[in-house]
Design an enzyme around this catalytic site. Sequence first.
Site, short mmCIF file in Angstrom:
data_model
loop_
_atom_site.label_atom_id
_atom_site.label_comp_id
_atom_site.label_asym_id
_atom_site.label_seq_id
_atom_site.Cartn_x
_atom_site.Cartn_y
_atom_site.Cartn_z
N TYR A 65 -1.40 -1.12 10.52
CA TYR A 65 -1.61 -1.29 9.09
C TYR A 65 -0.40 -0.78 8.29
O TYR A 65 0.13 -1.49 7.43
CB TYR A 65 -2.88 -0.57 8.64
CG TYR A 65 -3.20 -0.77 7.17
CD1 TYR A 65 -3.77 -1.96 6.73
CD2 TYR A 65 -2.90 0.20 6.23
CE1 TYR A 65 -4.05 -2.16 5.40
CE2 TYR A 65 -3.17 0.01 4.89
CZ TYR A 65 -3.76 -1.17 4.47
OH TYR A 65 -4.01 -1.37 3.14
N SER A 93 0.84 -1.20 0.00
CA SER A 93 0.00 0.00 0.00
C SER A 93 0.88 1.25 0.00
O SER A 93 1.99 1.22 0.54
CB SER A 93 -0.88 0.01 1.25
OG SER A 93 -1.48 1.28 1.44
N1 NAP Z 1 -8.82 -0.68 -1.00
C1 NAP Z 1 -7.75 0.09 -0.83
O1 NAP Z 1 -7.85 1.33 -0.86
C2 NAP Z 1 -6.38 -0.52 -0.65
C3 NAP Z 1 -5.27 0.33 -0.74
C4 NAP Z 1 -4.00 -0.21 -0.56
C5 NAP Z 1 -3.86 -1.57 -0.33
N2 NAP Z 1 -4.95 -2.36 -0.24
C6 NAP Z 1 -4.75 -3.78 0.05
O2 NAP Z 1 -5.41 -4.55 -0.92
C7 NAP Z 1 -5.72 -5.83 -0.37
C8 NAP Z 1 -7.18 -6.16 -0.69
O3 NAP Z 1 -8.00 -5.25 0.03
P1 NAP Z 1 -9.40 -4.74 -0.50
O4 NAP Z 1 -9.34 -3.27 -0.54
O5 NAP Z 1 -9.80 -5.49 -1.72
O6 NAP Z 1 -10.31 -5.10 0.75
P2 NAP Z 1 -11.50 -6.16 0.98
O7 NAP Z 1 -12.55 -6.02 -0.03
O8 NAP Z 1 -11.85 -6.01 2.42
O9 NAP Z 1 -10.79 -7.58 0.74
C9 NAP Z 1 -9.96 -8.17 1.69
C10 NAP Z 1 -9.89 -9.65 1.39
O10 NAP Z 1 -8.98 -10.25 2.33
C11 NAP Z 1 -9.61 -11.42 2.82
N3 NAP Z 1 -9.13 -11.76 4.14
C12 NAP Z 1 -9.17 -11.01 5.27
N4 NAP Z 1 -8.67 -11.70 6.29
C13 NAP Z 1 -8.31 -12.92 5.80
C14 NAP Z 1 -7.75 -14.09 6.36
N5 NAP Z 1 -7.45 -14.17 7.67
N6 NAP Z 1 -7.51 -15.15 5.55
C15 NAP Z 1 -7.81 -15.09 4.25
N7 NAP Z 1 -8.35 -14.03 3.66
C16 NAP Z 1 -8.60 -12.95 4.43
C17 NAP Z 1 -11.10 -11.14 2.80
O11 NAP Z 1 -11.82 -12.36 2.68
P3 NAP Z 1 -12.56 -13.14 3.86
O12 NAP Z 1 -13.10 -12.11 4.82
O13 NAP Z 1 -13.62 -13.90 3.14
O14 NAP Z 1 -11.54 -14.05 4.46
C18 NAP Z 1 -11.23 -10.35 1.52
O15 NAP Z 1 -11.40 -11.21 0.43
C19 NAP Z 1 -5.42 -5.75 1.12
O16 NAP Z 1 -4.17 -6.34 1.39
C20 NAP Z 1 -5.34 -4.24 1.37
O17 NAP Z 1 -4.52 -3.92 2.47
C21 NAP Z 1 -6.22 -1.88 -0.40
#
Ligand code: NAP
Length: 266
Positions: free
Chosen positions: A155, A142
Site C-alpha cells: 500500500y 496518501s
Molecule cells: N480512508 C482513508 O483513510 C484514506 C487515506 C489515504 C488515502 N486514501 C485513499 O482514498 C481512496 C478512496 O478510499 P476510501 O477510503 O474512500 O475507501 P473505500 O470506501 O473502500 O473506497 C474505495 C473505492 O475504490 C473502488 N475500487 C476498489 N477496487 C477497484 C477496482 N478494481 N476498480 C474500480 N474501483 C475500485 C471501490 O469500489 P468497488 O469496490 O465498487 O469497485 C470503492 O468505491 C483510495 O485510493 C485510498 O487509498 C484513503
Amino acid sequence: MRDLPWKTALITGASSGLGRGLARWLATRGVKVFAAARREAELRSLAEECAKMGGNVEPVRLDVADTQRTFATIGRIDVGCGGLDLVVANAGIGHETPATKLTWERVEETIQVNVTGAAATVCAALPRMLERNRGQLVGISSLGGFRGMPRSAAYSASKAFLWVFLESLRVDLSGSGSRVRVTTIYPGFVKSELTAKNRFKMPFLLETDEAVERIARAMARGDAELAFPWQMASVTAAARLLPTPLWTAVAARARPSKKGAISGAP
Ligand SMILES: NC(=O)c1ccc[n+]([C@@H]2O[C@H](COP(=O)([O-])OP(=O)(O)OC[C@H]3O[C@@H](n4cnc5c(N)ncnc54)[C@H](OP(=O)(O)O)[C@@H]3O)[C@@H](O)[C@H]2O)c1
C-alpha cells in the site's frame, strides 16, 4: 465558493467513501459526474440520491485493474461528453502486507488497482486534455506513501508511486505552457470502508464528508497538493526527515497487538 471550473467529471472508486462523497459534492453543484466502480448497485443508489438533489450522475461499471477496459471506457465517455474537465484517480484498496506473511496475491492486487489502475486512468485522460489544452487530473495518494509504513509495504509503495508519478507529470506540464493541471491529495485517516477494518489506533480520524469538503476545495482552487489533516501531515513531514535507521527503529516498534499503536497506513 465561486463558480466551479468543471462541467464534466469522471471519478473512479465512486461507489463508496471519498469517491462517492466527491461525486455527490460535484453533482450537487451542477457538475455532470461519471461515477465509476465495480459495484453497480452502489453507483445506482448514488445516482438516485443525487438526482433527488438535482444532480446528474451517470453510473459507469469499471474495474480499473482491466487497463484495456479503462482506456476504452474513459475514451468513450470523453468523446461522448465533449471532453472531461476533471478526472479523479481515486479507486484504491488497502490490504495489509506484513513482511512475515507476505503473499503475492495481495501485493499483486494492490499494484493492479492502486498503481496500474491509477496510472491507466491518468494515461487515458491526459492526451485528450492536452489536445484541448484544458482539464484537471487529480490523484488520491496518501500520507502513508511518504515512508514505508508498518505492515503496509504494498500500500505505501503504491501511494508513493502515485505521488511521484503525478509530481513528474506536473513538472513536465508546468514547463510546457499547458493549462492542464495536476493535483495530488495526501489524506490522513478518513472514515470509509477502507479504514473500517483497521483495528489499530487512527489518530485525527476525519469524517468522510469533512475530508471530501477539503479535497473538493483544493481541487477547485487548482492546488498542486493537499496533505491533511495538518497534525498528521506535520508528523509525516517530520518522519520524512528521519534517517533510515531511525525511521526503521521507530516504525518497527508499532505492533497491532500494542494497545493504541499506529501500525498501519492511512
Ligand atoms: N480512508 C482513508 O483513510 C484514506 C487515506 C489515504 C488515502 N486514501 C485513499 O482514498 C481512496 C478512496 O478510499 P476510501 O477510503 O474512500 O475507501 P473505500 O470506501 O473502500 O473506497 C474505495 C473505492 O475504490 C473502488 N475500487 C476498489 N477496487 C477497484 C477496482 N478494481 N476498480 C474500480 N474501483 C475500485 C471501490 O469500489 P468497488 O469496490 O465498487 O469497485 C470503492 O468505491 C483510495 O485510493 C485510498 O487509498 C484513503
